[in-house]
Scaffold this active site. Structure first.
Site, PDB file in Angstrom:
ATOM      1  N   HIS A  27     -48.323 -28.853  10.003  1.00 54.99           N
ATOM      2  CA  HIS A  27     -49.129 -30.035   9.693  1.00 54.99           C
ATOM      3  C   HIS A  27     -48.397 -30.830   8.622  1.00 54.99           C
ATOM      4  O   HIS A  27     -47.776 -30.240   7.723  1.00 54.99           O
ATOM      5  CB  HIS A  27     -50.505 -29.635   9.110  1.00 54.99           C
ATOM      6  CG  HIS A  27     -51.547 -29.336  10.130  1.00 54.99           C
ATOM      7  ND1 HIS A  27     -52.516 -28.360   9.955  1.00 54.99           N
ATOM      8  CD2 HIS A  27     -51.818 -29.896  11.341  1.00 54.99           C
ATOM      9  CE1 HIS A  27     -53.313 -28.328  11.009  1.00 54.99           C
ATOM     10  NE2 HIS A  27     -52.914 -29.242  11.857  1.00 54.99           N
ATOM     11  N   CYS A  55     -55.724 -28.567   2.572  1.00 55.11           N
ATOM     12  CA  CYS A  55     -56.315 -28.263   3.887  1.00 55.11           C
ATOM     13  C   CYS A  55     -57.817 -28.018   3.777  1.00 55.11           C
ATOM     14  O   CYS A  55     -58.559 -28.251   4.727  1.00 55.11           O
ATOM     15  CB  CYS A  55     -55.705 -27.010   4.491  1.00 55.11           C
ATOM     16  SG  CYS A  55     -53.952 -27.071   4.741  1.00 55.11           S
TER      17      CYS A  55
END
Ligand code: ARG
Length: 705
Positions: A168, A264
């Site tokens: 990511h 996150c």
């Protein structure tokens, strides 16, 4: 506390490592401690709460990764682009997040099905609000970026992720207040790194080293001058402090086991609109057409791999699968690339494998004038061995003198426009040269799928390197082909290195020349020198060719030979004067077979015939190669590569070398006509001559002995 900043978090009630969808989860299934995870999450929650407002979404049972709210979606002002998860393991989170966003009054944008995008995990605003950095390569699809740009009305800069540990964008990239950027450069491809460097000045780049990167230092929550992260080295802390940030560390080891950390676990849901921004889409798309044995010949895989490896992405719009073995398939593919530059690179590689760019049917090639003799415009299209056509003034012209690594020059002649492959140095002022990759197509034979082994129809066994056992089989095929070419008056060109002589192949190559199987010989100084050394003194590089042992003082032999030939004035004269009485050069002279010897810096002498002007030598090679049906490349890497570049596709090439690396290099032209044989060249030639004799001696002749 800053009232205006809000974050969304999700309590870890159902958090666990339940499956593996990133490298961090490997070996960690059910290995995270529930209690410790809750404590760590609570600490983070309180830290954030001291600096901003935190909203909570109710965790849903069965969706353990829902704690990672960064992946809920991407928010800008009152709009959100909802995530479309790549893995089915997380797709069930989508409705919960959607409900939450709707309950908060967000306008929810939903991407088409099968177009993955993982929210703020893969998209980060520059903290000045000027543009959006968006990652692709693992979880999010490049094709989602134009939609995001449009919906959020912002410029999107696409970054390609290369390291699966940093799957990511927010695992390796963190824009900070004041235009700073903390990031881990090796996680990106070179094009993306260049883009980052263009947008972020050096004094604003905070480069993270690998040890910090794997501690998720880039996975930082930034609130004004505060940064919250799992852990940072002293060095990184010092650099952040120097840039004016207060560093807060809070251990998140239990979440690292699932591949996530501070950032996150949060989603910033207040991203204010900056007034004068607007959508800019740098992504370019093109539709291309492929036709042929797409599956059988693996063409479709190659094409799609090229796109992805080149930094683009694709969408198959149409696939028409041929039904019978001999029917061809057709595919229409939409290709996207983050910039024109990357697109050009991808398309030029696709053109090489015969892909037709559909938009190009309507477009002329882009031409730029030559401004100086021997110099092309920047960005000139580099030619390949495949027959190419170029569209000029609405007409497709066939490119002449097709070769590799040239430019395509367009010139006006009394007979109209002419397109020609030219090497750079031959470009002339006044010509125009094709740049970019529009208005170009290569013509590939769709039938070249695999050999049809009929007695008439000879074809090589697909490009490949032979194993020991296949050598004899290949020799049979080559012999058959040589016979055919000779009988129909065709042309075989041999390029050979001195190893032919050292391995005892001279007598066999001489035989081939004498029997009319060779129409031109290309080599360097050495092959001629050692061939004549053998003929005059019986040695090759001082080694007795009969006994196989070095002759005392033999290393001087070849110099004496050079001297004798120089005295004669030329190889032909040496043959005529009886100085050279046998061998390869002798047969060439006697049978009027033209040869070209291209000299190099290491050549002794050289022989009077050796061309030391390499430009002239290249021209002579090209002249002798014209019209060749087959080229035998015998243990000479450089001469063979040179020859390969001058030769258009469709000419059969047989490359023989004891070194597999050379063979692979040469037979790897992607064309089925080339074949590599890894073996001793002397042995190969002797087998070949044997086989040719068998083919030529009439059947029915019984040897009575
Ligand atoms: N296990 C989760 C996944 O692989 C971790 C998500 C981390 N989130 C983030 N924004 N990087 O999807």
């Amino acid at each position: 506390m800053t009232d205006s900043i809000r974050f969304l978090m999700c309590p870890p009630d159902h958090y666990d490592v339940d499956y593996v969808i990133n490298p961090w989860m490997e070996g960690n299934i059910h290995k995270s401690s529930f209690d410790r995870a809750r404590e760590q999450w609570q600490s983070l929650y309180h830290l954030i709460k001291e600096n901003a407002i935190v909203d909570l979404v109710t965790p849903a049972k069965g969706w353990p990764d829902m704690v990672f709210t960064a992946n809920a979606g991407l928010v800008l002002d009152k709009a959100v682009v909802l995530s479309r998860f790549y893995h089915k393991e997380r797709q069930g989170e989508e409705p919960y997040f959607k409900t939450w966003f709707e309950s908060q009054g967000f306008t929810v944008h939903e991407l088409p099905k099968d177009l993955p995008f993982e929210g703020a995990g893969d998209a980060l605003f520059d903290r000045e609000g000027r543009y959006l950095w968006a990652g692709y390569g693992f979880r999010s699809e490049l094709d989602s970026h134009p939609l995001i740009a449009e919906w959020l009305d912002i410029e999107v800069l696409s970054l390609r992720l290369m390291d699966e540990r940093f799957y990511h964008l927010d695992t390796c990239f963190c824009p900070l207040t004041g235009g700073y950027l903390m990031y881990y450069p090796p996680a990106f491809d070179s094009y993306s790194n260049r883009l980052i460097e263009l947008r972020v000045p050096p004094e604003k780049r905070i480069i993270v080293e690998e040890p910090d990167a794997v501690n998720f230092a880039c996975n930082t929550v930034n609130i004004n001058q505060t940064v919250v992260m799992n852990k940072a080295s002293d060095n990184l802390k010092a650099r952040l402090q120097e840039a004016g940030f207060t560093v807060l560390e809070t251990p998140l080891t239990e979440f690292l086991k699932a591949g996530g950390a501070a950032k996150c676990l949060t989603l910033r849901v207040t991203e204010p609109i900056i007034i004068d921004r607007h959508a800019v889409i740098n992504i370019e798309s093109r539709t291309v057409l492929m036709e042929g044995h797409l599956l059988d010949a693996g063409l479709i895989n190659r094409a799609l791999d090229l796109v992805v490896e080149g930094g683009g992405s694709f969408q198959v719009l149409n696939f028409n699968l041929g039904e019978q073995r001999q029917s061809t398939s057709k595919a229409e593919i939409k290709i996207s690339a983050p910039s024109h530059e990357v697109m050009e690179e991808i398309i030029s590689q696709l053109i090489d494998i015969g892909v037709v760019s559909l938009d190009d049917d309507q477009r002329d090639a882009r031409l730029q004038p030559v401004e100086k003799d021997g110099v092309g415009p920047d960005d000139f299209y580099v030619s390949t061995i495949y027959p190419t056509e170029v569209r000029v003034n609405g007409q497709w012209l066939t490119v002449q003198n097709q070769r590799m690594d040239g430019a395509i020059a367009i010139s006006e002649t009394p007979n109209g426009l002419v397109a020609q492959c030219k090497i750079l140095r031959d470009l002339k002022l006044g010509e125009r040269v094709v740049v970019d990759v529009v208005g170009l197509r290569t013509i590939r034979k769709t039938e070249s799928r695999e050999p049809r082994n009929g007695p008439q129809e000879f074809s090589f066994m697909s490009a490949g390197v032979s194993s020991e056992r296949r050598v004899e089989l290949i020799v049979e095929q080559v012999a058959w082909e040589l016979r055919q070419i000779r009988d129909r008056g065709g042309k075989v060109v041999v390029t050979a290195g001195p190893v032919v002589i050292h391995t005892g192949g001279a007598q066999h190559l001489s035989h081939l020349i004498r029997e009319g199987y060779v129409q031109a010989l290309l080599g360097g100084n050495a092959i001629a020198v050692h061939d004549m050394e053998q003929s005059i003194m019986g040695t090759s590089l001082g080694v007795d060719m009969k006994q196989g042992v070095a002759v005392k003082g033999g290393h001087r032999h070849h110099l004496k030979v050079i001297n004798s030939v120089r005295r004669c004035g030329s190889i032909a004269a040496a043959v005529e004067q009886g100085v050279v009485k046998s061998g390869i050069m002798y047969e060439c002279v006697k049978n009027n077979i033209p040869f070209s010897l291209a000299g190099s810096i290491r050549d002794d002498g050289p022989l009077p015939d050796t061309q030391m002007d390499l430009i002239k030598a290249q021209e002579h090679y090209a002249e002798l190669l014209r019209g060749a049906d087959m080229i035998l490349m015998l243990s000479s890497m450089l001469h063979s590569i040179g020859v390969g570049n001058m030769t258009p596709s469709g000419v059969k090439m047989v490359c023989v070398d004891i070194n597999p690396a050379v063979v692979t290099k040469l037979s790897d032209r992607g064309s089925v006509e080339s074949i590599g044989v890894v073996t001793d060249v002397g042995l190969f030639l002797s087998l070949l001559v044997n086989q040719l004799d068998k083919l030529t001696s009439r059947y029915g002749v019984v040897q009575v002995g």
